[in-house]
Scaffold this motif. Structure first.
Motif, PDB file in Angstrom:
ATOM      1  N   LEU A   4     -28.453  -1.873  52.683  1.00 48.79           N
ATOM      2  CA  LEU A   4     -28.782  -0.885  51.647  1.00 48.79           C
ATOM      3  C   LEU A   4     -27.684  -0.798  50.603  1.00 48.79           C
ATOM      4  CD1 LEU A   4     -30.334   2.000  53.783  1.00 48.79           C
ATOM      5  CD2 LEU A   4     -31.509   0.550  52.108  1.00 48.79           C
ATOM      6  N   ARG A   5     -26.423  -0.804  51.053  1.00 52.03           N
ATOM      7  CA  ARG A   5     -25.301  -0.727  50.114  1.00 52.03           C
ATOM      8  C   ARG A   5     -25.298  -1.945  49.190  1.00 52.03           C
ATOM      9  NH1 ARG A   5     -22.056   1.299  54.861  1.00 52.03           N
ATOM     10  NH2 ARG A   5     -22.023   3.558  54.541  1.00 52.03           N
ATOM     11  N   LYS A   6     -25.584  -3.112  49.755  1.00 47.42           N
ATOM     12  CA  LYS A   6     -25.604  -4.334  48.982  1.00 47.42           C
ATOM     13  C   LYS A   6     -26.695  -4.275  47.906  1.00 47.42           C
ATOM     14  CE  LYS A   6     -25.961  -9.341  49.472  1.00 47.42           C
ATOM     15  NZ  LYS A   6     -26.172 -10.456  50.394  1.00 47.42           N
ATOM     16  N   LYS A   7     -27.894  -3.770  48.275  1.00 52.50           N
ATOM     17  CA  LYS A   7     -29.000  -3.664  47.321  1.00 52.50           C
ATOM     18  C   LYS A   7     -28.674  -2.705  46.182  1.00 52.50           C
ATOM     19  CE  LYS A   7     -32.798  -4.786  50.422  1.00 52.50           C
ATOM     20  NZ  LYS A   7     -34.018  -4.294  51.084  1.00 52.50           N
ATOM     21  N   HIS A   8     -28.009  -1.609  46.498  1.00 49.26           N
ATOM     22  CA  HIS A   8     -27.735  -0.578  45.482  1.00 49.26           C
ATOM     23  C   HIS A   8     -26.466  -0.821  44.668  1.00 49.26           C
ATOM     24  CE1 HIS A   8     -31.095   1.982  46.488  1.00 49.26           C
ATOM     25  NE2 HIS A   8     -30.813   1.823  47.773  1.00 49.26           N
ATOM     26  N   SER A   9     -25.655  -1.742  45.114  1.00 48.92           N
ATOM     27  CA  SER A   9     -24.417  -2.016  44.356  1.00 48.92           C
ATOM     28  C   SER A   9     -24.588  -3.201  43.410  1.00 48.92           C
ATOM     29  CB  SER A   9     -23.262  -2.287  45.323  1.00 48.92           C
ATOM     30  OG  SER A   9     -23.469  -3.503  46.022  1.00 48.92           O
ATOM     31  N   GLY A  10     -25.622  -3.955  43.623  1.00 45.41           N
ATOM     32  CA  GLY A  10     -25.776  -5.193  42.858  1.00 45.41           C
ATOM     33  C   GLY A  10     -26.778  -5.073  41.838  1.00 45.41           C
TER      34      GLY A  10
END
Length: 90
Positions: free
Chosen positions: A84-90
Motif C-alpha cells: 500500500l505504501r509503495k502504491k501511494h508513494s509512487g
C-alpha cells in the motif's frame, strides 16, 4: 421470534393493509402471508429489510475471506502495508 403469531392469510392483508404496515414498523418482525393455506410471501418493514441486507453483505464478505484463506491467497500485514505504501508513494 415466533412465526406462528406472524402468519396471516392474504385476505387479512387485503382487508387490513394499513394496520399490517403499522404493525410491521412497530414490531420489526416479518409477516408470513399465506394463500390457499400455503406460505407464499414474507413482508417486513424497510428498516428490518435494510438490516438484513447489511448482515447478508457482511456474511458474504466473511465467506469470501474464508475462501481466500483456505486457498492460501493471503499476505502478511507487513507485506500488505508495504504494498500500500509503495502504491501511494509512487
Amino acid at each position: 421470534m415466533k412465526f406462528s403469531s406472524q402468519i396471516k392469510p392474504i385476505s387479512y392483508l387485503k382487508a387490513n393493509a394499513a394496520q399490517v404496515v403499522d404493525g410491521l414498523a412497530e414490531s420489526g418482525e416479518p409477516l408470513v402471508i399465506t394463500q390457499n393455506g400455503e406460505a407464499k410471501a414474507v413482508i417486513q418493514d424497510v428498516k428490518s429489510y435494510e438490516q438484513t441486507q447489511e448482515t447478508l453483505a457482511l456474511l458474504k464478505i466473511l465467506a469470501l475471506g474464508n475462501r481466500q484463506v483456505e486457498e492460501g491467497r493471503v499476505h502478511s500485514a507487513k507485506d500488505a502495508l508495504a504494498s500500500l505504501r509503495k502504491k501511494h508513494s509512487g
